[in-house]
Write a protein that holds these residues in place. Structure first.
Motif, mmCIF file in Angstrom:
data_model
loop_
_atom_site.group_PDB
_atom_site.id
_atom_site.type_symbol
_atom_site.label_atom_id
_atom_site.label_comp_id
_atom_site.label_asym_id
_atom_site.label_seq_id
_atom_site.Cartn_x
_atom_site.Cartn_y
_atom_site.Cartn_z
ATOM 1 N N GLU A 134 5.906 -33.365 30.404
ATOM 2 C CA GLU A 134 7.337 -33.428 29.925
ATOM 3 C C GLU A 134 7.824 -34.033 31.098
ATOM 4 O OE1 GLU A 134 8.559 -29.167 29.296
ATOM 5 O OE2 GLU A 134 7.346 -29.234 27.455
ATOM 6 N N GLY A 136 11.525 -34.384 32.095
ATOM 7 C CA GLY A 136 13.092 -34.130 31.677
ATOM 8 C C GLY A 136 13.206 -33.882 30.424
ATOM 9 N N GLY A 137 13.891 -34.742 29.614
ATOM 10 C CA GLY A 137 14.061 -34.642 28.243
ATOM 11 C C GLY A 137 13.100 -35.530 27.351
ATOM 12 N N LYS A 171 4.290 -36.264 40.375
ATOM 13 C CA LYS A 171 5.587 -35.941 39.994
ATOM 14 C C LYS A 171 6.452 -35.108 41.207
ATOM 15 C CE LYS A 171 7.080 -32.683 37.302
ATOM 16 N NZ LYS A 171 7.431 -32.064 35.872
ATOM 17 N N ASN A 172 7.563 -36.066 41.555
ATOM 18 C CA ASN A 172 8.270 -35.649 42.701
ATOM 19 C C ASN A 172 7.637 -35.612 44.172
ATOM 20 O OD1 ASN A 172 10.690 -34.820 41.375
ATOM 21 N ND2 ASN A 172 9.811 -32.947 40.805
ATOM 22 N N ASP A 210 17.851 -40.405 30.117
ATOM 23 C CA ASP A 210 18.073 -39.051 30.973
ATOM 24 C C ASP A 210 18.294 -39.251 32.307
ATOM 25 O OD1 ASP A 210 17.776 -36.592 32.004
ATOM 26 O OD2 ASP A 210 16.077 -36.005 30.844
ATOM 27 N N ASN A 212 18.690 -37.138 34.621
ATOM 28 C CA ASN A 212 17.874 -36.302 35.665
ATOM 29 C C ASN A 212 16.322 -37.043 35.755
ATOM 30 O OD1 ASN A 212 19.830 -34.390 35.711
ATOM 31 N ND2 ASN A 212 19.219 -33.617 33.662
ATOM 32 N N VAL A 213 15.989 -37.983 35.371
ATOM 33 C CA VAL A 213 14.734 -38.729 35.603
ATOM 34 C C VAL A 213 14.897 -40.221 36.307
ATOM 35 C CG1 VAL A 213 12.789 -39.745 34.444
ATOM 36 C CG2 VAL A 213 14.033 -37.702 33.476
ATOM 37 N N VAL A 227 12.342 -35.786 38.949
ATOM 38 C CA VAL A 227 12.847 -35.193 37.985
ATOM 39 C C VAL A 227 13.470 -34.001 38.302
ATOM 40 C CG1 VAL A 227 12.122 -33.801 35.679
ATOM 41 C CG2 VAL A 227 10.772 -35.859 36.512
ATOM 42 N N SER A 228 14.828 -33.802 38.010
ATOM 43 C CA SER A 228 15.799 -32.686 38.513
ATOM 44 C C SER A 228 15.966 -31.812 37.328
ATOM 45 C CB SER A 228 16.869 -33.276 39.223
ATOM 46 O OG SER A 228 17.687 -33.972 38.172
#
Length: 228
Positions: A134, A136-137, A171-172, A210, A212-213, A227-228
């Motif tokens: 996954e 974000g969206g 991720k991140n 998205d 947030n990505v 990804v926030s």
């Protein structure tokens, strides 16, 4: 509790290593005093890591490691020996050994090497199993190489899917440029680097819906999938 098979013909050193690894490392250690005993123990039980002295009676550590590799190609093996010649180290790795420590050594160093190997194995297993993410969206299925977002699907190329999977696994966190190039292109020259830049641009385009990505450059290091 993770299990270690230790083959060491010096009874004093063997007991010292066993006691230390059980006390400090919290491992379950099976101690064998020759190669044949260790091979028999390996056939009867399952282990997470092996430590083999090279100079042992009945069956030396290299022969033991060779037999173990016929039964299990992935279990980490550390060779511990007083032999420090380069040809001995070369032989250890050619036989499928994962690490080599020369006597005399500090037990603290051995424990550090054990933990590093086990962590690497755990990470490798996690990477092998991870194929759905996954973001974000978005939903990314690595096996089918498809990104889904609000009912819309985008089919990725193999290189795009491999690169996005590496970004998802980190991720991140920073995915270094070198790691991505070696794992996907098996080379880190200028031309493969330029090719990867093209694929990164395409991934940014696919993920732009998205807010947030984001895939960002980390100067001098590599990239981050934020990804926030």
């Amino acid at each position: 509790m993770q299990k270690i098979l230790l083959a060491e013909d010096d009874p004093n050193l063997g007991e010292l290593l066993k006691d230390y690894l059980e006390l400090k490392g919290k491992f379950d250690v099976t101690l064998c005093q020759d190669g044949e005993e260790a091979l028999s123990a390996f056939r009867k039980d399952s282990y997470d890591l092996c430590i083999f002295d090279v100079m042992m009676p009945k069956k030396d550590g290299f022969s033991l490691g060779k037999d173990i590799r016929k039964m299990n190609k992935t279990i980490p093996i550390i060779y511990a020996t007083a032999k420090g010649m380069m040809e001995d180290k070369t032989q250890a790795f050619e036989l499928g050994g994962d690490d080599y420590i020369t006597k005399p050594f500090r037990v603290e160093e051995l424990l550090l090497r054990i933990n590093a190997l086990l962590k690497r194995v755990a990470n490798d297993k996690q990477e092998e199993l991870a194929d759905k993410f996954e973001i974000g969206g978005y939903f990314f299925d690595y096996t089918s190489q498809i990104i889904s977002f609000k009912g819309q699907q985008q089919k990725l190329s193999t290189k795009e899917a491999e690169l996005l999977r590496l970004l998802c696994l980190n991720k991140n966190d920073v995915l270094t440029r070198e790691e991505a190039l070696i794992k996907i292109w098996h080379d880190d020259n200028y031309f493969t680097g330029r090719s990867m830049d093209v694929f990164l641009s395409k991934l940014r385009k696919y993920l732009k819906e998205d807010p947030n990505v984001e895939i960002v450059n980390v100067h001098g290091k590599g990239y981050k999938l934020l990804v926030s």
